[in-house]
Scaffold this motif. Structure first.
Motif, short mmCIF file in Angstrom:
data_model
loop_
_atom_site.label_atom_id
_atom_site.label_comp_id
_atom_site.label_asym_id
_atom_site.label_seq_id
_atom_site.Cartn_x
_atom_site.Cartn_y
_atom_site.Cartn_z
N GLY A 226 -11.07 -14.98 -43.08
CA GLY A 226 -9.65 -14.82 -44.44
C GLY A 226 -10.52 -13.61 -45.12
N ARG A 227 -11.37 -13.33 -45.30
CA ARG A 227 -12.14 -12.07 -45.65
C ARG A 227 -12.31 -10.74 -44.88
N ILE A 228 -12.80 -11.20 -43.37
CA ILE A 228 -12.37 -10.29 -42.82
C ILE A 228 -11.24 -9.49 -42.46
N ILE A 229 -10.23 -10.21 -42.66
CA ILE A 229 -8.29 -10.33 -42.64
C ILE A 229 -8.53 -9.53 -44.18
N ASP A 230 -9.03 -9.73 -44.72
CA ASP A 230 -8.60 -8.86 -46.07
C ASP A 230 -9.08 -7.71 -46.35
#
Length: 350
Positions: A226-230
């Motif tokens: 999720g952090r990478i996507i963000d």
């Protein structure tokens, strides 16, 4: 007068190959767009709080698990780029989009063949026996396109557990799940509470009949991914009008209930009307479309499609789908009058 002229003058073209909801665009969507047309002068809100809240309430999840994109292919590509799988498994027959995306990212693809003699029902135990640590990704459509077959949540949980043990990410495509009679009991969204190696893809294109909005979403409970996507995706990637329309669309309970009732009735009536024909084989549908096999030796899908097109009926030939051939067609269920015409037209030639 040519056959094409005859078709155009006498029949309205109906896209039985598009798998769209026969109720058409929800009134709520039309009103939202009409009432907010001036909003396109502004850039979209990067937080999408109202839209995410509407999705969370509709899908039964939390805001922080929601990932949004411009249609299902966009999200498929996002996960391919995010996971960078070296080797993926795809069920066949299934959506041609999965293999296309994997090829685009240089992923080696292996196939698990569904058994026609078992009505293309997935044998979950057998599939789990075929999984191994060389796989990085497993993609499953639930319900599957083009077979119109679904697997239960308990079965999906078994798969997710088996994938977790082998460090395989499980991508579940639920594009057609809302058409199922027991949708709330089948969806894998609740499984994201337990499994970090699971993402559920959803699209509004088919159930809400709005492919032009170009909007899809995924649900995943994996903080690292999720952090990478963000960090890597555009913050305001959903068009203003799509976001506004989506808020009201997900709250349109009458449209949602009427849609499921219509599909339940038409699916049953079309199947019962065609089942007695001995020159075709029907694979009993669970979604809003049905797969059919032509048993006549001197007849193929191109001939049936051409016959149907003269009456404005556009069906899906399946000769380009891995695991099928020019003996298979797929069509969706529309309104009663249209379905009567479709059934009668197909039965004329088969």
């Amino acid at each position: 007068m040519s056959p094409n002229q005859l078709r155009i003058e006498q029949y309205e073209t109906v896209l039985y190959d598009a798998n769209l909801n026969p109720l058409g665009i929800p009134v709520s969507v039309k009103q939202s767009i009409a009432n907010n047309i001036s909003s396109i002068i502004k850039y979209p809100d990067i937080y999408y709080a109202n839209l995410k809240t509407a999705i969370a309430d509709y899908a039964g999840t939390s805001l922080e698990r929601i990932i949004m994109g411009n249609g299902s292919p966009d999200l498929l590509r996002l996960f391919a780029a995010l996971l960078t799988p070296k080797k993926a498994m795809i069920l066949v027959p299934s959506s041609t989009e999965y293999e296309k995306v994997m090829n685009a990212y240089g992923t080696e693809t292996v196939f698990y063949e569904l058994d026609e003699e078992q009505e293309y029902e997935l044998d979950v135990t057998d599939l789990m026996s075929k999984l191994d640590s060389s796989l990085d990704l497993l993609i499953i459509g639930n319900p599957n396109n083009p077979t119109s077959k679904m697997i239960t949540r308990d079965e999906m949980a078994q798969l997710a557990e088996a994938c977790k043990a082998l460090d395989i990410f499980l991508l579940v495509d639920e594009m057609y799940v809302e058409f199922l009679d027991d949708y709330d009991e089948v969806t894998s969204v609740p499984l994201t509470d337990e499994f970090e190696n699971l993402a559920v893809l959803r699209s509004v294109s088919k159930f809400f009949a709005v492919p032009g909005l170009r909007f899809a979403y995924a649900i995943m409970n994996n903080e690292e991914l999720g952090r990478i996507i963000d960090l890597t995706t555009t913050k305001n990637n959903i068009a203003t009008l799509s976001a506004i329309a989506g808020i009201d669309m997900f709250k349109d309970t009458k449209y949602i209930e009427d849609s499921r009732s219509t599909i339940h009735t038409e699916r049953s009536l079309v199947y019962l009307a065609m089942a007695p024909c001995r020159t075709i084989r029907l694979f009993k549908p669970q979604a809003n479309f049905m797969l059919m096999k032509i048993l006549k030796e001197d007849l193929n899908s191109s001939m049936v499609a051409e016959h149907c097109s003269l009456r404005g009926i556009m069906i899906r030939r399946c000769d380009d789908i891995r695991g099928l051939s020019n003996k298979y067609i797929r069509f969706c269920f529309m309104n009663p009058k249209q379905n009567d015409l479709m059934v009668n037209t197909i039965l004329e030639v088969v």
